[in-house]
Write an enzyme that holds these catalytic residues in place. Structure first.
Site, PDB file in Angstrom:
ATOM      1  N   LYS A  21      10.058   9.167   1.877  1.00 23.10           N
ATOM      2  CA  LYS A  21       8.851   8.713   2.901  1.00 23.10           C
ATOM      3  C   LYS A  21       8.755   7.239   3.117  1.00 23.10           C
ATOM      4  O   LYS A  21       8.402   7.034   4.423  1.00 23.10           O
ATOM      5  CB  LYS A  21       7.452   9.402   2.315  1.00 23.10           C
ATOM      6  CG  LYS A  21       6.264   9.490   2.799  1.00 23.10           C
ATOM      7  CD  LYS A  21       5.397  10.379   2.859  1.00 23.10           C
ATOM      8  CE  LYS A  21       4.397   9.725   1.673  1.00 23.10           C
ATOM      9  NZ  LYS A  21       3.280   8.819   2.327  1.00 23.10           N
ATOM     10  N   GLY A  93      -1.850   6.985   5.850  1.00 22.81           N
ATOM     11  CA  GLY A  93      -2.070   5.794   5.572  1.00 22.81           C
ATOM     12  C   GLY A  93      -1.071   4.824   6.005  1.00 22.81           C
ATOM     13  O   GLY A  93      -1.377   3.764   6.350  1.00 22.81           O
ATOM     14  N   ASP A 315       2.436   6.758  -7.005  1.00 24.01           N
ATOM     15  CA  ASP A 315       2.517   7.935  -6.563  1.00 24.01           C
ATOM     16  C   ASP A 315       2.877   8.895  -7.420  1.00 24.01           C
ATOM     17  O   ASP A 315       2.620  10.295  -7.232  1.00 24.01           O
ATOM     18  CB  ASP A 315       3.382   8.092  -5.066  1.00 24.01           C
ATOM     19  CG  ASP A 315       3.176   7.181  -4.020  1.00 24.01           C
ATOM     20  OD1 ASP A 315       1.625   6.826  -3.888  1.00 24.01           O
ATOM     21  OD2 ASP A 315       3.761   6.935  -3.026  1.00 24.01           O
TER      22      ASP A 315
HETATM   23  C1  S3P Z   1       3.609   3.208   0.198  1.00 20.72           C
HETATM   24  C2  S3P Z   1       2.978   2.311  -0.598  1.00 20.72           C
HETATM   25  C3  S3P Z   1       1.805   2.901  -1.457  1.00 20.72           C
HETATM   26  C4  S3P Z   1       2.131   4.466  -1.595  1.00 20.72           C
HETATM   27  C5  S3P Z   1       2.194   5.223  -0.523  1.00 20.72           C
HETATM   28  C6  S3P Z   1       3.343   4.631   0.399  1.00 20.72           C
HETATM   29  C7  S3P Z   1       4.253   2.498   1.286  1.00 20.72           C
HETATM   30  O1  S3P Z   1       0.561   2.739  -1.061  1.00 20.72           O
HETATM   31  O2  S3P Z   1       1.021   4.921  -2.437  1.00 20.72           O
HETATM   32  O3  S3P Z   1       2.498   6.634  -0.590  1.00 20.72           O
HETATM   33  O4  S3P Z   1       5.177   3.431   1.833  1.00 20.72           O
HETATM   34  O5  S3P Z   1       4.137   1.374   1.609  1.00 20.72           O
HETATM   35  P1  S3P Z   1      -0.396   1.390  -1.090  1.00 20.72           P
HETATM   36  O6  S3P Z   1       0.479   0.092  -0.645  1.00 20.72           O
HETATM   37  O7  S3P Z   1      -1.721   1.394  -0.839  1.00 20.72           O
HETATM   38  O8  S3P Z   1      -0.082   0.785  -2.550  1.00 20.72           O
END
Ligand code: S3P
Length: 451
Positions: A21, A93, A315
């Site tokens: 992902k 996010g 995660d």
């Molecule tokens: C991600 C970073 C992590 C992770 C998210 C994916 C990324 O979040 O939990 O599922 O792809 O950069 P954070 O940057 O908030 O730790």
């Protein structure tokens, strides 16, 4: 949709999982900025990643998708165009934070809107440093939350000492840095996943890893177009690794997954808990290491996860908490307050669901203390609209007495649309797919770390 789960028969299987992902967000963005056509194979066609692709399309980047996992991206040499309406980031996010960085330095204005869970998540962590770079971003929601109104501005490079270990924040600043004057350096309190840095290097963008672990990027560079093969997502494989690893005699081989060291901490945890794990890196020629993981299950014992390990398995904590409930002794998770601001408050959601299944759990401000009893009872559970909670508790159901129902499970489409199908296969295997151990044929093995 809901998952109805019953106790699993012995697992003995060989699987692959969908594309990573994190990489499936980054690869289209960097390809879109490049100077030519990029072919991406192994893309994860989940809701979250499609939000990023759609956002690039509405900014004038032609992206073909002849097959769900194949993208052909026509890079426009950093030239993005003003979108005609709001950009909907759904509940992703990663999409919102990365795009905030990308759009801050464009010569146009845009507005990023969010779905129900993303609307509640904090955006101040990217807004603050981007403003230091000269960005003009207004958060329209309460406490610096979405929607975000971005007025394109001229950015200048900064040195940012991030208070949070977040790969999303780091990536947002590196993308902004690509459009800023001078150089931008990001330092983090603990190392996080480094896919952005690796991919920028692969696309021949000049970056520098500083001695103190910071990363520097110079502005005004055009990525060289490249093809890329995205490996399977170890965070998706984690559900099946725990399912097999917690089952004495269980055996699972996961082929073709990403084995980037910033993502494999869960393997060390499973070894500490007593599972037998081997990993073999088979290919690194496209920057991201990929290979095979084999796990043989055992009665698990409790362990502690804390400190610098946490960002590297953030995660996987929901499914590792389930592993803790199936283990003997105490499993402790500390320094994981970030879990409270994921798609849901994952600390509260894990505690709630594990208790409903009969486990003894103490909720801490920054984690959990789980007193494993080796057994769980089936229950009717909520997903809290969070894909990783839904999947972790479907796996818990494979070990429970009686039936477990995970309600509102459509959210798995955010990261693993095929999860339900794989779960059915685990519960009703049509054939034994792997019968001979293959550990000896692997070329490398992980020797575990300290307790
Ligand atoms: C991600 C970073 C992590 C992770 C998210 C994916 C990324 O979040 O939990 O599922 O792809 O950069 P954070 O940057 O908030 O730790």
């Amino acid at each position: 949709m809901e998952f109805r789960v019953k106790r699993a028969p012995r697992i003995d299987a060989e699987i692959t999982v969908p594309g990573d992902k994190s990489i499936s967000h980054r690869a289209p963005i960097i390809s879109a900025l490049s100077n030519g056509v990029c072919v991406l194979r192994g893309f994860l066609p989940s809701n979250d990643c499609m939000r990023t692709v759609q956002a690039l399309r509405v900014c004038g980047i032609p992206i073909e998708q002849p097959e769900p996992e194949l993208l052909i991206i026509h890079g426009k040499k950093r030239l993005l165009t003003q979108p005609s309406g709001d950009i909907d980031c759904g509940n992703s996010g990663t999409t919102m934070r990365l795009l905030a960085g990308l759009f801050a330095g464009q010569p146009f204005n845009c507005r990023l809107v969010a779905g129900s869970t993303l609307s509640k998540r904090p955006m101040g962590r990217v807004i603050k440093p981007l403003r230091e770079m000269g960005a003009n971003i207004v958060a329209e929601g309460p406490n610096e939350s979405a929607p975000l109104r971005i007025t394109g501005s001229r950015l200048r490079g900064i040195e940012y000492d991030s208070p949070i270990a977040s790969a999303q924040v780091k990536t947002a600043l590196l993308l902004a840095g690509l459009f800023a004057k001078g150089k931008t350096t990001v330092k983090e309190p603990a190392p996080t996943r480094n896919h952005t840095e690796l991919m920028l290097n692969y696309f021949l963008v000049r970056t520098l890893e500083e001695e103190d672990g910071g990363i520097t990027i110079w502005g005004d560079q055009v990525p060289e177009s490249r093809d890329f093969f995205i490996p399977g997502d170890i965070s998706s494989a984690a559900f099946w690794l725990v399912a097999a690893g917690a089952q004495p005699g269980g055996h699972l081989l996961v082929r073709d997954i990403g084995l980037n060291e910033t993502r494999t901490a869960l393997l060390g945890v499973l070894i500490r808990m007593g599972a037998q794990v081997r990993e073999a890196v088979e290919d690194v020629d496209q920057i991201e290491p990929r290979g095979t993981v084999e796990i043989t299950g055992a009665p698990l014992k409790g362990t502690t996860m804390q400190g610098r390990e946490i960002p590297q398995l953030i995660d996987e904590l929901p499914i590792l908490a389930v592993a803790g409930a199936l283990a003997s002794g105490t499993t402790t998770i500390r320094h994981a307050e970030e879990l409270r601001i994921k798609e849901t408050d994952r600390i509260a959601a894990i505690a709630h669901n594990l208790r409903a299944m009969g486990a003894q759990v103490i909720e801490l401000n920054d984690g959990l203390e789980i007193h494993g009893r080796g057994s769980l009872r089936g229950a009717r559970l909520a997903s809290f609209g969070d894909h990783r909670i839904a999947m972790a508790f479907a796996i818990a159901g494979l070990f429970a007495e009686g039936e477990t129902v995970v309600q509102d499970a459509d959210c798995v489409n955010e990261s693993y649309p095929e999860f339900g199908k794989a779960l059915e296969e685990v519960m009703n295997p049509k054939r034994q797919r792997v019968t001979t151990p293959v550990i000896s044929s692997l070329t490398a093995s992980r020797v575990d770390s300290e307790e």
